[in-house]
Design a protein around this motif. Structure first.
Motif, short mmCIF file in Angstrom:
data_model
loop_
_atom_site.label_atom_id
_atom_site.label_comp_id
_atom_site.label_asym_id
_atom_site.label_seq_id
_atom_site.Cartn_x
_atom_site.Cartn_y
_atom_site.Cartn_z
N LEU A 1 0.83 -1.22 -0.27
CA LEU A 1 -0.20 0.01 -0.17
C LEU A 1 0.83 1.36 0.01
O LEU A 1 0.67 2.00 -0.82
CB LEU A 1 -0.83 -0.03 1.20
N MET A 2 1.88 1.09 0.88
CA MET A 2 2.78 2.45 0.97
C MET A 2 3.49 2.67 -0.26
O MET A 2 3.67 3.82 -1.01
CB MET A 2 3.69 2.35 1.98
N ILE A 3 3.77 1.54 -1.12
CA ILE A 3 4.39 1.81 -2.42
C ILE A 3 3.39 2.17 -3.46
O ILE A 3 3.90 3.21 -4.26
CB ILE A 3 5.03 0.26 -2.83
N THR A 4 2.34 1.84 -3.56
CA THR A 4 1.45 2.28 -4.17
C THR A 4 0.99 3.68 -4.23
O THR A 4 0.90 4.69 -4.91
CB THR A 4 -0.02 1.48 -4.15
N GLU A 5 0.88 4.22 -2.81
CA GLU A 5 0.64 5.60 -2.41
C GLU A 5 1.74 6.50 -3.09
O GLU A 5 1.63 7.38 -3.65
CB GLU A 5 0.62 5.61 -0.94
N LYS A 6 2.91 5.95 -2.92
CA LYS A 6 4.17 6.76 -3.25
C LYS A 6 4.15 6.69 -4.95
O LYS A 6 4.29 7.84 -5.41
CB LYS A 6 5.26 6.01 -2.93
N GLU A 7 3.97 5.79 -5.60
CA GLU A 7 3.84 5.68 -6.90
C GLU A 7 2.66 6.41 -7.48
O GLU A 7 3.01 7.23 -8.66
CB GLU A 7 3.69 4.11 -7.56
N GLN A 8 1.65 6.45 -6.85
CA GLN A 8 0.39 7.30 -7.52
C GLN A 8 0.37 8.58 -6.87
O GLN A 8 -0.57 9.30 -7.22
CB GLN A 8 -0.87 6.52 -7.28
N LYS A 9 1.42 8.80 -6.06
CA LYS A 9 1.44 10.31 -5.25
C LYS A 9 0.05 10.58 -4.62
O LYS A 9 -0.46 11.66 -4.60
CB LYS A 9 1.56 11.42 -6.37
N ILE A 10 -0.31 9.32 -3.72
CA ILE A 10 -1.70 9.80 -3.14
C ILE A 10 -1.06 9.73 -1.51
O ILE A 10 -0.44 8.81 -1.03
CB ILE A 10 -2.65 8.61 -3.29
N THR A 11 -1.57 10.70 -1.06
CA THR A 11 -1.15 10.86 0.40
C THR A 11 -2.56 11.09 1.20
O THR A 11 -3.15 12.04 1.23
CB THR A 11 -0.31 12.25 0.58
N PRO A 12 -2.85 10.04 2.38
CA PRO A 12 -4.17 10.33 2.96
C PRO A 12 -4.44 11.55 3.62
O PRO A 12 -5.48 11.89 3.69
CB PRO A 12 -3.97 9.08 4.11
N SER A 13 -3.21 12.12 4.05
CA SER A 13 -3.46 13.59 4.53
C SER A 13 -3.78 14.76 3.94
O SER A 13 -4.06 15.99 4.23
CB SER A 13 -2.30 13.87 5.75
N LYS A 14 -3.43 14.48 2.44
CA LYS A 14 -3.74 15.45 1.49
C LYS A 14 -4.32 14.91 0.11
O LYS A 14 -3.86 15.20 -1.22
CB LYS A 14 -2.19 16.19 0.85
N LEU A 15 -5.24 14.21 0.62
CA LEU A 15 -6.10 13.60 -0.50
C LEU A 15 -6.92 14.46 -1.25
O LEU A 15 -7.74 15.40 -0.64
CB LEU A 15 -6.86 12.50 0.00
N GLU A 16 -7.21 14.44 -2.53
CA GLU A 16 -8.03 15.36 -3.50
C GLU A 16 -9.50 14.60 -3.05
O GLU A 16 -9.66 13.64 -3.33
CB GLU A 16 -7.82 15.28 -4.96
N PRO A 17 -10.52 15.59 -3.15
CA PRO A 17 -11.86 15.43 -3.04
C PRO A 17 -12.23 14.41 -4.18
O PRO A 17 -11.85 14.58 -5.36
CB PRO A 17 -12.71 16.44 -3.10
#
Length: 324
Positions: A161-177
């Motif tokens: 999951l952390m690898i995916t978030e890093k690759e997709q540039k998804i951060t739970p604390s700064k998530l786009e609506p």
């Protein structure tokens, strides 16, 4: 485990030390290893600032304690007048490695190390099972290998999951609506824990025991509604979920007034598709996704791909961004 030596060499040394041990000695060895592992993961949890990783390490520590107690009770059942004793063999569990978690790389490094350690333990017990001289030792070794494999799989999902978030540039604390989709329930839960830990208020509709679902949230403020036909507790039958759309939309929109982010989570859209039909399920999803976009919040959902036809899955993933 000594990290400055070749793992294969250590494994062969452990197997050589354990292969002639009795089931009693092997049990003793495993009991002390699980005790050390529980302590290790508890110390890692204290250092982890990321809520999902902290929850994972706490869970691993608790499971290691449970396994230690289970092995100890088995020992006392088999040898009621005796106590486990230290066995002269290198440990197969984790070594003392306590990083300061300051970056994603720190977490990935620690998780990767833990995975390698658990996999090493699993392979060691499997090798011991193949080389054991008696059936009792072989069976116990295979049981221990299965325990280590379960540990490995739990850590692996957090790592992926952390690898995916890093690759997709998804951060739970700064998530786009907007709307987000997971096919893996465990990864979705880790993601939700981080959302809640960053201050996002959650309203969740789940298809499992709510108490079990909340266990890893470590006291975070999360609303839970159980989708079930039983009528038990704080629940709603699946047929009434569409009637909740406005209430859930208002929950998300309330964040605009309070200055906080809010999210609705729906577990297992496949179940809703069976109960409501695909169109009925999509009506709920599209309504709440639009509410999330307008209200500056989120719709998070899980869905098993095999529950949908190809065109249905294409439509669902065109509306919700697939994370993992």
């Amino acid at each position: 485990m000594e990290i400055d030596r070749d793992p294969g060499e250590i494994m062969r040394e452990i197997v050589e030390k354990l292969r002639d041990k009795s089931p009693k000695e092997l049990l003793s060895y495993a009991i002390f290893n699980e005790k050390d592992e529980a302590k290790y993961y508890a110390e890692l949890a204290e250092k982890a600032g990321r809520p999902s990783v902290k929850a994972l390490f706490i869970k691993m520590s608790e499971e290691s304690k449970y396994h230690r107690d289970w092995l100890y009770n088995l020992f006392k059942k088999l040898y009621p007048a005796e106590e486990p004793v230290k066995v002269d063999a290198p440990p197969v569990e984790v070594a003392p490695f306590y990083p300061e978690f300051e970056s994603v790389e720190d977490y990935l490094s620690a998780l990767n190390y833990c995975m390698e350690s658990e996999l090493f333990a699993k392979r060691t017990y499997e090798l011991l099972a193949r080389m054991a001289d008696d059936e009792e030792t072989r069976g116990l070794a295979l049981t221990l290998a299965a325990v280590e494999e379960k540990h490995y799989e739990q850590i692996r999902k957090m790592y992926e999951l952390m690898i995916t978030e890093k690759e997709q540039k998804i951060t739970p604390s700064k998530l786009e609506p907007g709307g987000y989709l997971f096919t893996d329930e465990t990864k979705a839960r880790y993601f939700l824990i981080d959302l809640a830990g960053s201050g996002v208020k959650l309203y969740t509709l789940v298809r499992e025991n709510p108490e079990k679902f909340l266990r890893m949230f470590l006291g975070l403020d999360v609303k839970v509604l159980w989708i079930t036909k039983t009528g038990m507790g704080n629940s709603v039958p699946p047929a009434e979920v569409p009637a909740l759309r406005e209430k859930l939309c208002n929950f998300i929109g309330k964040g605009l007034e309070t200055g906080e982010k809010r999210a609705v989570f729906i577990q297992n859209l496949g179940y809703l598709a069976v109960e409501l039909g695909f169109k009925g399920m999509m009506d709920v999803v599209l309504y709440l996704k639009d509410c999330a976009v307008l209200g500056g919040g989120y719709l998070i959902a899980t869905a098993p791909k095999d529950s949908f036809e190809r065109k249905e899955w294409a439509l669902l993933t065109s509306e919700l961004r697939r994370v993992s």
